[in-house]
Design a protein around this motif. Structure first.
Motif, PDB file in Angstrom:
ATOM      1  N   UNK A 120       0.824  -1.201   0.000  1.00 17.94           N
ATOM      2  CA  UNK A 120       0.000   0.000   0.000  1.00 17.94           C
ATOM      3  C   UNK A 120       0.864   1.261   0.000  1.00 17.94           C
ATOM      4  N   UNK A 121       1.992   1.172   0.703  1.00 15.55           N
ATOM      5  CA  UNK A 121       2.925   2.303   0.724  1.00 15.55           C
ATOM      6  C   UNK A 121       3.499   2.535  -0.670  1.00 15.55           C
ATOM      7  N   UNK A 122       3.924   1.454  -1.335  1.00 15.16           N
ATOM      8  CA  UNK A 122       4.461   1.590  -2.686  1.00 15.16           C
ATOM      9  C   UNK A 122       3.434   2.188  -3.630  1.00 15.16           C
ATOM     10  N   UNK A 154       9.120  -0.463  -2.628  1.00 16.37           N
ATOM     11  CA  UNK A 154       9.754  -0.147  -3.907  1.00 16.37           C
ATOM     12  C   UNK A 154       9.892   1.358  -4.081  1.00 16.37           C
ATOM     13  N   UNK A 155      10.837   1.753  -4.903  1.00 15.74           N
ATOM     14  CA  UNK A 155      11.174   3.153  -5.091  1.00 15.74           C
ATOM     15  C   UNK A 155      10.244   3.779  -6.136  1.00 15.74           C
ATOM     16  N   UNK A 156       9.939   5.070  -6.038  1.00 15.92           N
ATOM     17  CA  UNK A 156       9.180   5.730  -7.112  1.00 15.92           C
ATOM     18  C   UNK A 156       9.883   5.547  -8.457  1.00 15.92           C
ATOM     19  N   UNK A 157       9.117   5.319  -9.474  1.00 13.98           N
ATOM     20  CA  UNK A 157       9.712   5.124 -10.789  1.00 13.98           C
ATOM     21  C   UNK A 157      10.133   3.703 -11.073  1.00 13.98           C
ATOM     22  N   UNK A 158      10.117   2.837 -10.039  1.00 14.92           N
ATOM     23  CA  UNK A 158      10.280   1.406 -10.261  1.00 14.92           C
ATOM     24  C   UNK A 158      11.667   0.849 -10.416  1.00 14.92           C
ATOM     25  N   UNK A 159      12.694   1.431  -9.827  1.00  9.30           N
ATOM     26  CA  UNK A 159      13.998   0.785  -9.881  1.00  9.30           C
ATOM     27  C   UNK A 159      15.132   1.773  -9.971  1.00  9.30           C
ATOM     28  N   UNK A 160      16.296   1.244 -10.302  1.00 11.35           N
ATOM     29  CA  UNK A 160      17.495   2.066 -10.384  1.00 11.35           C
ATOM     30  C   UNK A 160      18.619   1.464  -9.573  1.00 11.35           C
TER      31      UNK A 160
END
Length: 428
Positions: A173-175, A296-302
């Motif tokens: 839910x946070x993601x 997970x990070x905003x934008x989905x990765x890195x």
């Protein structure tokens, strides 16, 4: 050629002199051990937290060789030490960690480093291909470093603080709050409105999250010209991060305020490459166990960070040092280091290891960190980092951003200062 692309030949000569002197001094030692002599001790230099404490004890038991693990907290303090060791030809560890931000700078003179090819088995097919290749000298003929980790990105957040603000606490839910950076900013504004407190440690932390998602040139182009004033990736990270000054605790990473902020709840989120988990845990303390979680990070990765282990030419025991580096980077050791402190494996066998894939981190509310980080690691693409990337980032980009964050400069003046300083810091 404009100012931001001009290379300073004097700086190039200075760097060459440093590395050349280091190489000559290292070769002049007259107290080399007898052939086949076993070392009583090997020294390993790292920065941050590599998770090697238990592994070096295991190696000591297996070999009878004492291993001294020298840790430096910050990469910014680590690099000048390494420059000095190479310049004077003494003081370097037998095994030396090279982080991605300084790797190209120190690969500039491969003569300072032992060729590991004849000293270790052929592991070229055992790691992420791009990670293995980056450990080679520029001409591709010398293996300088064995791969350790990559820094797959996520967000560490305080569940108890989210709950107090009326925000969701379950990681899925946070993601869902932040599918993109605008969503993250909005979540932070809701948090601050409910609590009056900062949501993120600093805007430089936000910038790191954005910067290493770009998958393109950052401070340098492919020809290693400084492009600070025209890099789309850098401008995107700058604009995104500076827009979030309203939700920032303004706690500079690695400062006493930053370290203390984890325990005191000064901020509710920080950006966590996998290697950061051990640092968050160490500074938050046992009393905050189970309060942190990972989404997970905003934008989905890195990817932010990652290193290699190298053996300086000045080591008196290069063969034994290479064996130690080989041990610390094998599949079993990479899984153990991940479970200890979070560095994410680059060994393909380790990434498929059941202990890694099913690992849950008890401190971080039993978050399935093996799954969270492991799902994106093989999708990571290397970002081009120029020869003085770390110097530009730490001595030009981040100081300018902090000047804006602290109210010492407008956003425009801060950007102008960054682009000027980047030319000096990025010269090679």
């Amino acid at each position: 050629m404009n100012l931001t692309t001009r290379r300073t030949r004097l700086a190039a000569g200075a760097l060459a002199a440093i590395t050349a002197v280091g190489g000559l001094a290292a070769c002049s030692s007259d107290d080399s051990p007898a052939e086949g002599e076993k070392p009583a001790k090997l020294v390993v230099d790292t920065f941050g937290e590599f998770g090697y404490d238990d592994l070096v004890k295991e190696y000591e038991q297996q070999t009878g060789i004492k291993v001294e693990l020298r840790k430096t907290a910050q990469l910014g303090d680590y690099r000048p030490k390494l420059v000095r060791y190479l310049a004077t030809g003494k003081g370097a560890a037998d095994v030396t960690a090279l982080e991605e931000g300084i790797l190209n700078e120190f690969k500039a003179n491969p003569g300072n480093w032992v060729d590991l090819t004849p000293l270790v088995a052929d592991h070229s097919k055992e790691y992420l291909p791009w990670k293995w290749e980056l450990g080679k000298a520029t001409d591709g003929n010398k293996l300088i470093g064995l791969p350790t980790d990559v820094g797959s990105l996520a967000v560490c957040y305080r569940k108890d603080l989210f709950q107090a603000a009326g925000l969701p606490t379950e990681r899925d839910e946070v993601a869902a709050l932040w599918p993109d950076w605008n969503g993250y900013h909005q979540a932070g504004q809701k948090y601050k409105q409910a609590t009056g407190k900062a949501f993120v440690d600093s805007i430089t932390a936000v910038s790191n999250g954005v910067l290493f998602q770009q998958g393109s040139d950052l401070f340098y182009d492919k020809e290693n010209n400084v492009i600070a004033d025209s890099s789309p990736a850098v401008r995107t990270a700058w604009d995104t991060a500076t827009s979030m000054v309203d939700i920032s605790a303004k706690a500079t990473t690695w400062s006493p305020e930053w370290f203390g902020g984890f325990k005191q709840g000064t901020f509710a989120t920080t950006f966590c490459p996998s290697w950061m988990l051990g640092i968050v845990q160490e500074n938050s303390g046992e009393e905050n166990k189970g309060k942190w979680d990972v989404a997970t990070v905003p934008g989905g990765g890195g990817n932010w960070g990652g290193s290699w282990l190298a053996v300086p030419e000045q080591s008196k025991y290069p063969a034994e040092a290479a064996k130690l580096a080989e041990f610390l980077t094998n599949a079993t050791s990479q899984v153990a280091a991940f479970k200890k402190s979070g560095p994410l494996p680059t060994n393909l066998e380790a990434l498929k290891n059941e202990d890694f894939l099913t690992y849950t981190n008890e401190y971080f509310s039993n978050a399935p960190t093996g799954k969270i980080f492991g799902e994106v690691v093989e999708k990571i693409q290397p970002v081009h980092l120029g020869p003085k990337h770390q110097a530009v980032k730490e001595n030009a980009y981040e100081p300018a951003m902090r000047a804006f964050e602290g109210g010492q400069a407008t956003k425009e003046k801060a950007w102008e200062q960054f682009t000027k300083d980047a030319v000096t810091q990025g010269a090679f």
